[in-house]
Each structure stands twice: as structure tokens, then as C-alpha cells.
Scaffold this motif. Structure first.
Motif, PDB file in Angstrom:
ATOM      1  N   PHE A 206       0.708  -0.664   0.106  1.00 24.85           N
ATOM      2  CA  PHE A 206       0.247   0.275   0.163  1.00 24.85           C
ATOM      3  C   PHE A 206       1.043   1.043  -0.413  1.00 24.85           C
ATOM      4  O   PHE A 206       2.237   1.520   0.718  1.00 24.85           O
ATOM      5  CB  PHE A 206      -0.722   0.112   1.380  1.00 24.85           C
ATOM      6  N   ILE A 207       0.534   2.090  -0.596  1.00 24.59           N
ATOM      7  CA  ILE A 207       0.804   3.513  -0.505  1.00 24.59           C
ATOM      8  C   ILE A 207      -0.139   4.590  -0.647  1.00 24.59           C
ATOM      9  O   ILE A 207      -0.994   4.806  -1.943  1.00 24.59           O
ATOM     10  CB  ILE A 207       2.364   3.986  -1.816  1.00 24.59           C
ATOM     11  N   ILE A 212       3.343   9.207  -3.541  1.00 23.85           N
ATOM     12  CA  ILE A 212       2.964   8.308  -4.968  1.00 23.85           C
ATOM     13  C   ILE A 212       4.839   9.294  -4.935  1.00 23.85           C
ATOM     14  O   ILE A 212       4.664  10.431  -5.662  1.00 23.85           O
ATOM     15  CB  ILE A 212       2.547   8.460  -5.903  1.00 23.85           C
ATOM     16  N   GLY A 213       6.288   9.058  -5.930  1.00 28.48           N
ATOM     17  CA  GLY A 213       6.950   9.918  -5.683  1.00 28.48           C
ATOM     18  C   GLY A 213       7.281   9.658  -7.540  1.00 28.48           C
ATOM     19  O   GLY A 213       7.143   8.891  -8.267  1.00 28.48           O
ATOM     20  N   ALA A 218      13.690   7.635 -14.488  1.00 25.07           N
ATOM     21  CA  ALA A 218      13.073   6.558 -14.287  1.00 25.07           C
ATOM     22  C   ALA A 218      11.964   6.408 -14.357  1.00 25.07           C
ATOM     23  O   ALA A 218      11.387   7.198 -15.637  1.00 25.07           O
ATOM     24  CB  ALA A 218      12.179   6.325 -12.245  1.00 25.07           C
ATOM     25  N   THR A 219      11.102   4.527 -15.318  1.00 23.66           N
ATOM     26  CA  THR A 219      10.662   4.900 -16.149  1.00 23.66           C
ATOM     27  C   THR A 219       8.970   4.601 -15.790  1.00 23.66           C
ATOM     28  O   THR A 219       8.553   4.516 -16.359  1.00 23.66           O
ATOM     29  CB  THR A 219      10.964   3.574 -16.649  1.00 23.66           C
ATOM     30  N   HIS A 220       9.445   4.358 -14.118  1.00 24.02           N
ATOM     31  CA  HIS A 220       8.349   4.150 -13.443  1.00 24.02           C
ATOM     32  C   HIS A 220       7.618   5.204 -12.363  1.00 24.02           C
ATOM     33  O   HIS A 220       8.673   5.853 -12.020  1.00 24.02           O
ATOM     34  CB  HIS A 220       7.881   2.679 -12.884  1.00 24.02           C
ATOM     35  N   ASP A 225      10.140   3.900  -1.103  1.00 26.32           N
ATOM     36  CA  ASP A 225      11.610   3.546  -1.350  1.00 26.32           C
ATOM     37  C   ASP A 225      12.030   3.448  -2.202  1.00 26.32           C
ATOM     38  O   ASP A 225      13.374   3.253  -2.413  1.00 26.32           O
ATOM     39  CB  ASP A 225      11.396   1.881  -0.664  1.00 26.32           C
ATOM     40  N   ASN A 226      11.405   4.489  -3.075  1.00 26.80           N
ATOM     41  CA  ASN A 226      12.183   4.374  -4.501  1.00 26.80           C
ATOM     42  C   ASN A 226      12.363   3.358  -5.231  1.00 26.80           C
ATOM     43  O   ASN A 226      13.031   3.405  -6.334  1.00 26.80           O
ATOM     44  CB  ASN A 226      13.558   5.087  -4.257  1.00 26.80           C
ATOM     45  N   GLN A 227      11.275   2.438  -5.349  1.00 24.52           N
ATOM     46  CA  GLN A 227      11.695   1.167  -5.766  1.00 24.52           C
ATOM     47  C   GLN A 227      10.331   1.773  -6.695  1.00 24.52           C
ATOM     48  O   GLN A 227       9.227   2.043  -6.632  1.00 24.52           O
ATOM     49  CB  GLN A 227      11.130  -0.503  -4.591  1.00 24.52           C
TER      50      GLN A 227
END
Lengths: 388, 201
Positions: A206-207, A212-213, A218-220, A225-227
Motif C-alpha cells: 500500500f502507498i 507516490i514519487g 525513472a521509467t515508473h 523506497d524509490n522502487q
């Protein structure tokens, strides 16, 4: 369709609390009510709700296809141009959707009339899909309802199937879930969907939408955690997404959203006049038109709704006998539609609205909301139903 | 779509047989006639076996995975969700020449309504089962069957867009490099969902 007074289950509030249904009472006022239920016959459910829901759903899909192939229609729906390709691609590549809810005025006789579609961020899902089901099982067990009583409700079962279907197509079977901060009700609805996804074998982090970052290069979109977030469910509407600070990045990044972008076409009340244009006279549709500069002041027997409105906000209606009702709200900057007024059935002081659920492409259940007013709002109560 | 007969629904029971909450409640909620659910039982693990495709009830039974009644129910349910057409021509117009067939006797018997109709040839029906394990070591098995979605499109081939996305990101980075000097690791947040507190409908 009848409204029948019955005893409440013993200690249902404790059970609700235990089962995560913390919003059964909102600000001291009841939201879930079970001192009565709505009684349907099987024929009413199958012929008047279930079959029309599936037929209307197919019409909607036909219209999505039309709109996706027409810039003119995209424009009529006030969808920002930078989203057109994204919406079209999401449809063309067959991005599956999860669910939707149609709201009907239905009296028990004659065709149910479609008042609106909630196909992007429909709520009252937990109440309809789970708690209502539990109510019936226990009402039978406690002798409140006869043993043969049934309910139009395979919502949760269908959701598990749909989630399993999605899970097979998701990277690492992972689907993030999100909603905005500050609403217990929405957080609970998302928890319920996470629970369902878990039962379908998915990983369900969950976020909060607000967290949301966006990272250069980044492609996403990324999590805390920057994943990379490859796929995410949002209980947050597309028109607001597009308008937000990251809106312009949406078409550039590869994060898959549920509902998919093509749902923006159906969550817009402009779909109602388009349905009328394409299927004029269909027994389950009400006449509806785009309001324009030449439209006269709202005549009696009509309802005025903004393209983007939720929970009854900014809706104004004048009954055929000239009674006016209106709900204030923030949605004043989008175009408007007009829809012919159709009365909802009235039981005592209450107007009842039938919410008919679609999961995947199947109609699968129903939830009833009631309100003293003619406009159903977020404070309208949820009353269970049974087929007897 | 006027040519479709709306499928009648075989199971007259309109509600799910059993529901569970895995995590939401403090207890799993399961009410079944003969299984007493312990108050603190949680579903801890859910696994799906590989869904299998069967051409007929007999083939499903012969596979010795499911009971005959599960095979029959799934077969009937999948048939009910196949679009039906009054004429062969109407079906072929939508699904392509040679792609349609009349139901076999077994199929006709399995569906409500009977009658003469045509449908796209089925490639078989999918069945799978879902096995849930609880923290008390109890296993719950449930059979599910596809399809969830009508065969409108490929439903899920969304990753075809990925290669395009890489190009788009490269273009975007190019634009970023030329515009601002910035910390490339910095993550920006609060760019979504900040406009309002509540959005359900």
C-alpha cells in the motif's frame, strides 16, 4: 421490491468493528442500517437489474471504442488532449478493468432507469460485497429471514477471479494499492480490495496516492523506497490525476493504473448524452443532452449534473411539479449535462437507489442506498437486500 | 449486439457460497453448514494451481482433478458466458468466417434455454482451483473458472507498450538535461492525490 421492517442482528456493531467495517456509523449518524431490508423477487433481480446491467455494460464498451477512435468525441468529453493517446493505447492493448457500478432508479415495476455510471472510483463495495452477505447469512441463522432467502451478490467471488486474472499478467504478481490520505472510509475500501487481491495470490503493498514519487530518469513512478511501481490500483479519479502536478508525466511513464486510463471515458457524465445519442429510446436509458450556451434555464422535470461530480455534489433537479433540489459542491468548472428527471421509488421518507455492480464484464450484485432527498449523497444509508 | 441472446443464468442461487476475509478483520469470517470456523483463524496462504483447459466434461472428469459436479458446473458456466447468435452469419460477421459452430448435444444440454443458436467455437474451458491455508493448518479449496472477461480483446497484452515507453523516457530525459541542472536522484512527491480529501462515488 418492498421495504420490510425486521429486527437487527444481535451485536452486529461489535461484529462490524471486528470485521474492519469501522464506518458503519459516520459522525454519529448511521450509515449501515439493518432495521429494514429491501425485498426482491428473483425475476426482478434477473430480468430488471442483472440483464439490463450487462446489456448497458456492453453498450458502454461499444462507446469506449467509438470515443477512443474519435478526437471529436474526446473533446466533447473535455478530456485533455495530452491524455488521448494514453487512453486509446490502454483500450487498444486490452488493459483489463476491475469493476464498476451503475445507479438505477427502479420501482419494482417497469424498466430500471440508468441515472449514472460509477466506473472509475465506485465505492460502497465492502458494504455490498461483504458485509451485506454476512448480514444475510446471519439473519437466516438467527431466524430473522427464512432459510431459502437469497441475495444477488457474488461480488467478492467475482473480484477474486478478476484479481487472479490480473495477477497472472502482473510482474511478480504485485499490485500496489492507493488512496488519498484522510478518509477512513476510502482506506477501508482499499483494505478490502487488498484483502481480495491477497486471496487471489497477489502481493499487495500500500502507498498513499500523495506519497507516490517521481524520479528523474525513472521509467515508473516510485514507492517510498524509490522502487518502481509497475502496477497500482488507485481510488482516485482520472480527471484529477490528469490535473495534478504529475499529470503530464502520466503518459510518459510505464506504471499501469487500475482502473485503466480508458475508464476516464466512462467516469464522465458526458457519457450519458452519448449513450442517448447512440441508443436513443433504449428502455433503460433516460433522455440526456449536453448543456450548451443556448440551453434555457433548467425546466421542470430535468436534472443538471456536471461532467465530474461525486457523491451527489453540484447536482440540481426540478421535479415535474416544480420542486427544486440541489446539492452544493466543488465541481463548478466542468461542462454540464441535462438528464430527464425520473423519480426514484419512495418508501416512507426514503428514496431508494439501486447500485448494480459489474466485475470484469459480468453483472454480479447489488447494493441499495437510501436518502430523504432525491439526490443520493455520501451520507445516504446503505440498507441490505434479500431475494425472498 | 442485438443478435446476442442474453445468456440465462444456470445457478439459481445468486450469492456466493462462502466468503472469507484474509487480513481485514481480526478473524476470518466463514459460515458454512458443517465447518466450524475457529475465532482466531487467519488465511495465511493462498495458492492457485495452473488453470487447465478442458474440451468437455468427460475430459475434465478423466483428468481426475475435479469432481464430476465441479466439472459440470464449470462447463455450464463457461458456456453461459459465450456470446450466442441467432444465425451462423451473424456469428461469423463478428468472429470471422469458419470460427463459429452450433453447440454439441452435450453443450446444448448443459445450457439453459436449449434452442438453436450459434457461438464462436470454444477452445475449451478453463478451470483452476484455489487452495487457501489457514494459520491453524486447515486448507480450503475452491474451484474457479474463467472467463472473467468477454472475449472482446486480448485483455492483458499491455506490455506491448513497454518498448515505446523506453523511447519516451529517453526523450524526456533529453529534455530534462537541456532544461534544468538538478540532482538526478531527488524524488519528488505530493504530485498526485493532493487536491482533495475524498473521492469515492
Amino acid at each position: 421490491m418492498l421495504r420490510v421492517d425486521i429486527p437487527e442482528r444481535k451485536e452486529w456493531k461489535a461484529l462490524a468493528d471486528e470485521l474492519g467495517f469501522h464506518f458503519h456509523t459516520i459522525d454519529g449518524a448511521p450509515y449501515w442500517k439493518e432495521d429494514a431490508y429491501y425485498q426482491f423477487t428473483l425475476e426482478q433481480v434477473e430480468q430488471d437489474i442483472e440483464a439490463p446491467t450487462e446489456a448497458l455494460h456492453e453498450m458502454c464498451m461499444e462507446l469506449v471504442d467509438k470515443v477512443c477512435h474519435s478526437n471529436a468525441l474526446m473533446q466533447r468529453l473535455a478530456i485533455p488532449e495530452f491524455m488521448w493517446d494514453t487512453i486509446h493505447n490502454s483500450w487498444k492493448t486490452g488493459q483489463p478493468h476491475l469493476y464498476g457500478r451503475m445507479d438505477f432508479a427502479y420501482t419494482g415495476n417497469g424498466p430500471a432507469k440508468l441515472l449514472e455510471l460509477n466506473y472509475d472510483t465506485p465505492t460502497s463495495l465492502y458494504e455490498a460485497g461483504f458485509f451485506q452477505w454476512v448480514w444475510l447469512e446471519q439473519a437466516i441463522e438467527q431466524g430473522i429471514l427464512p432459510r431459502q432467502a437469497d441475495q444477488y451478490n457474488s461480488i467478492q467471488e467475482r473480484l477474486i477471479n478478476a484479481m487472479a486474472h490480473l495477477g497472472d499478467r502482473l510482474e511478480r504478481r504485485t499490485l500496489y494499492f492507493s488512496c488519498v490520505k484522510g478518509s477512513d472510509e476510502e482506506r477501508a475500501t482499499v483494505s478490502y480490495l487488498q484483502d481480495i487481491a491477497l486471496q487471489a495470490g497477489l502481493n499487495t503493498p500500500f502507498i498513499y496516492t500523495d506519497d507516490i514519487g517521481l524520479q528523474p530518469g525513472a521509467t515508473h513512478f516510485v514507492d517510498l523506497d524509490n522502487q518502481p511501481i509497475t502496477a497500482i490500483f488507485k481510488l482516485y479519479p482520472w480527471e484529477e490525476m490528469a490535473d495534478d502536478a504529475f499529470g503530464q508525466q502520466l503518459p510518459l511513464l510505464d506504471t499501469h493504473w487500475f482502473e485503466p486510463p480508458w475508464k476516464a471515458i466512462l467516469s464522465n457524465k458526458g457519457i450519458l448524452p452519448l449513450l442517448w445519442e447512440h441508443f436513443e429510446g433504449h428502455p433503460n436509458l433516460l433522455p440526456a443532452f449536453f448543456e450548451n450556451a443556448n440551453s434555457p434555464p433548467l425546466p421542470a422535470g430535468w436534472v443538471r449534473k456536471p461532467f465530474f461530480s461525486r457523491e451527489g455534489s453540484n447536482i440540481e433537479l426540478i421535479t415535474p411539479s416544480g420542486q427544486r433540489e440541489a446539492v452544493d459542491g466543488p465541481y463548478t468548472d466542468s461542462p454540464w449535462i441535462r438528464q430527464a428527471y425520473h423519480p426514484m421509488p419512495r418508501f416512507g421518507d426514503n428514496h431508494a437507489l439501486v447500485g448494480s455492480w459489474v466485475v470484469g464484464d459480468r453483472a454480479c450484485g447489488m447494493g441499495i442506498r437510501e436518502d430523504m432527498g432525491r439526490i443520493t449523497k455520501d451520507t445516504s444509508c446503505f440498507i441490505p437486500h434479500a431475494i425472498v | 449486439m442485438d443478435t446476442h441472446n442474453h445468456p440465462a443464468h444456470l445457478p439459481r442461487r445468486k450469492r456466493s457460497a462462502r466468503l472469507t476475509l484474509a487480513m481485514m478483520g481480526t478473524s476470518a469470517f466463514g459460515l458454512t453448514a458443517c465447518v466450524e470456523s475457529a475465532p482466531d483463524e487467519h488465511v495465511t496462504e493462498v495458492s492457485f494451481d495452473e488453470p487447465r483447459s478442458f474440451q468437455s466434461v468427460e475430459e475434465c472428469v478423466a483428468a481426475n482433478v475435479y469432481t464430476r459436479s465441479a466439472c459440470e458446473d464449470a462447463h455450464a458456466a463457461s458456456l453461459e458466458s459465450v456470446p450466442r447468435f441467432d444465425t451462423l452469419e451473424a456469428c461469423e460477421a463478428e468472429h470471422g468466417e469458419g470460427a463459429c459452430t452450433a453447440p454439441t448435444e452435450e453443450q446444448a444440454q448443459a445450457t439453459s434455454g436449449g434452442g438453436s443458436w450459434f457461438m464462436p467455437a470454444m477452445m475449451g474451458y478453463m478451470m483452476g482451483s484455489m487452495l487457501s491455508n489457514t494459520n491453524r493448518g486447515r486448507s480450503i479449496e475452491r474451484v474457479y473458472q474463467e472467463p472473467v472477461y468477454r472475449n472482446r480483446q486480448n485483455q492483458g497484452n499491455w506490455n506491448t507498450a513497454s518498448t515505446q515507453a523506453t523511447q519516451r523516457v529517453n526523450q524526456r530525459n533529453e529534455a530534462m538535461r537541456s532544461s534544468v541542472v538538478q540532482n538526478r536522484q531527488a524524488t519528488t512527491r505530493r504530485g498526485l492525490g493532493t487536491r482533495s480529501a475524498s473521492w469515492g462515488s
